[in-house]
Design a protein around this motif. Structure first.
Motif, mmCIF file in Angstrom:
data_model
loop_
_atom_site.group_PDB
_atom_site.id
_atom_site.type_symbol
_atom_site.label_atom_id
_atom_site.label_comp_id
_atom_site.label_asym_id
_atom_site.label_seq_id
_atom_site.Cartn_x
_atom_site.Cartn_y
_atom_site.Cartn_z
ATOM 1 N N PHE A 222 -2.359 -18.529 0.977
ATOM 2 C CA PHE A 222 -2.486 -17.543 2.066
ATOM 3 C C PHE A 222 -3.780 -17.836 2.811
ATOM 4 O O PHE A 222 -4.866 -17.626 2.288
ATOM 5 N N ARG B 197 -2.718 -19.432 -5.391
ATOM 6 C CA ARG B 197 -2.869 -18.070 -5.919
ATOM 7 C C ARG B 197 -1.612 -17.695 -6.688
ATOM 8 O O ARG B 197 -0.584 -18.371 -6.599
ATOM 9 N N ALA C 80 2.999 -17.298 2.609
ATOM 10 C CA ALA C 80 2.771 -15.842 2.678
ATOM 11 C C ALA C 80 3.985 -15.209 2.016
ATOM 12 O O ALA C 80 5.059 -15.822 1.956
ATOM 13 N N GLN D 277 5.602 -12.894 3.320
ATOM 14 C CA GLN D 277 6.547 -12.792 4.441
ATOM 15 C C GLN D 277 7.400 -14.066 4.534
ATOM 16 O O GLN D 277 8.613 -14.007 4.765
ATOM 17 N N ILE E 231 5.700 -5.663 1.991
ATOM 18 C CA ILE E 231 6.275 -6.608 2.937
ATOM 19 C C ILE E 231 7.786 -6.381 2.966
ATOM 20 O O ILE E 231 8.453 -6.450 1.920
HETATM 21 O O1 LIG Z 1 1.383 -12.899 1.494
HETATM 22 C C1 LIG Z 1 0.538 -12.157 2.014
HETATM 23 N N1 LIG Z 1 0.808 -11.558 3.211
HETATM 24 C C2 LIG Z 1 -0.081 -10.736 3.835
HETATM 25 O O2 LIG Z 1 0.196 -10.201 4.943
HETATM 26 C C3 LIG Z 1 -1.302 -10.489 3.186
HETATM 27 N N2 LIG Z 1 -2.384 -9.707 3.488
HETATM 28 C C4 LIG Z 1 -3.276 -9.853 2.470
HETATM 29 O O3 LIG Z 1 -4.359 -9.239 2.401
HETATM 30 N N3 LIG Z 1 -2.776 -10.698 1.505
HETATM 31 C C5 LIG Z 1 -1.570 -11.100 1.946
HETATM 32 N N4 LIG Z 1 -0.628 -11.935 1.376
#
Ligand SMILES: O=c1[nH]c(=O)c2[nH]c(=O)[nH]c2[nH]1
Length: 300
Positions: free
Chosen positions: A161, A178, A219, A221, A277
């Protein structure tokens, strides 16, 4: 009727959370099916609300009894098929019932192993996710969504990320390695009710989790879009997928005060707050059915 008169708006009623355990005992090796079923009927129920005339009211107690009687007479099978059968009974056999919402949670049991062999009639509730389904019926039309909640998954690497905006309130460091952990709530809408749900449910469920495992995540997302996309690419009978995933943050513990390095080995698993999310993954231009999703719990 004059503007401003008080009238009855949308309504539905039924028995919520009927606890049903069906034992199939045709052979010494018993099977159990454990469901929590909710029935909610829609139709011509204005008189009951406005004058207390119960002539057309199928009692919620009757609805509950019907759940149990149908489990005996027809068996359960897939929760989707069970709900469709119940829905058809209420809509077809009571003219005042025009449709409804029917929901079921399935609770999973495994056989207890005795001397390495699965026992015939002793079971242990598994800590697995809960399989869920919601069936909506309006006249001859039926929509089926299936899904699960609380599938807690974690990958100990393969997640990054970085590249997010930094302002004076940003403290989060960028990372190329991570832990990614979440508790997946997934729902998908089938293109129609004529699906072999018992065969297809595990295909979709396994594909979602396998994609979580396999995608190199940039991410959460990114991961959940890929999960939904994998299902839509592989499954013609799925119209759209919705995912809701809390980001279960794992923070690296600072072991420097103790003179120890911590190369991604010791983490503090945070409880709250968590990132939440959520996304719908759909086919471009496909027809939408917001009324179905409105009755699926846990979505914005
Ligand atoms: O996968 C993630 N998306 C985010 O939007 C986000 N925001 C954050 O603080 N950590 C993460 N991790």
């Amino acid at each position: 009727m004059a503007v401003g008169d008080i009238v009855l708006g949308p309504n539905q009623y039924g028995k919520a959370e009927v606890r049903l355990v069906r034992v199939t005992r045709d052979t010494p090796v018993h099977e159990i099916e454990d469901l929590t079923v909710t029935t909610q009927l829609r139709g011509d129920f204005t008189d009951c609300h406005t004058t207390g005339d119960n002539t057309l009211v199928v009692a919620t107690d009757t609805q509950k009894n019907t759940v149990y009687a149908y489990a005996k007479e027809h068996g359960v099978g897939s929760p989707e098929t069970f709900l469709l059968r119940l829905a058809r009974h209420f809509v077809d056999d009571f003219p005042q019932v025009t449709g409804g919402r029917f929901a079921a949670d399935q609770h999973a049991w495994d056989r207890i192993a005795v001397d390495g062999e699965p026992h015939d009639h002793a079971f242990v509730r598994t800590g697995r996710e809960t399989r869920r389904t919601v069936v909506e019926v309006a006249g001859d039309d039926a929509w089926v969504v299936s899904g699960f909640t609380d599938a807690t998954v974690l990958k100990s690497t393969g997640s990054e990320f970085w590249g997010f905006p930094r302002d004076r309130y940003t403290t989060l460091g960028e990372t190329t390695d991570r832990i990614l952990a979440t508790s997946v709530t997934a729902w998908w809408r089938w293109t129609g009710p004529d699906v072999d749900f018992e065969a297809r449910y595990p295909v979709v469920r396994d594909l979602l989790l396998a994609t979580f495992a396999q995608v190199h995540s940039l991410a959460l997302q990114h991961t959940i879009f890929e999960m939904g996309k994998a299902v839509l690419e592989a499954c013609d009978d799925v119209a759209e997928v919705r995912l809701s995933c809390p980001n279960k943050h794992h923070f690296l513990v600072d072991l420097e005060p103790f003179g120890l390095e911590n190369p991604n080995e010791v983490f503090y698993a945070a409880d709250r707050p968590y990132g939440l999310i959520e996304a719908t993954v759909q086919r471009e231009g496909a027809a939408q059915v917001p009324h179905v999703w409105a009755s699926v719990p846990g979505f914005v």
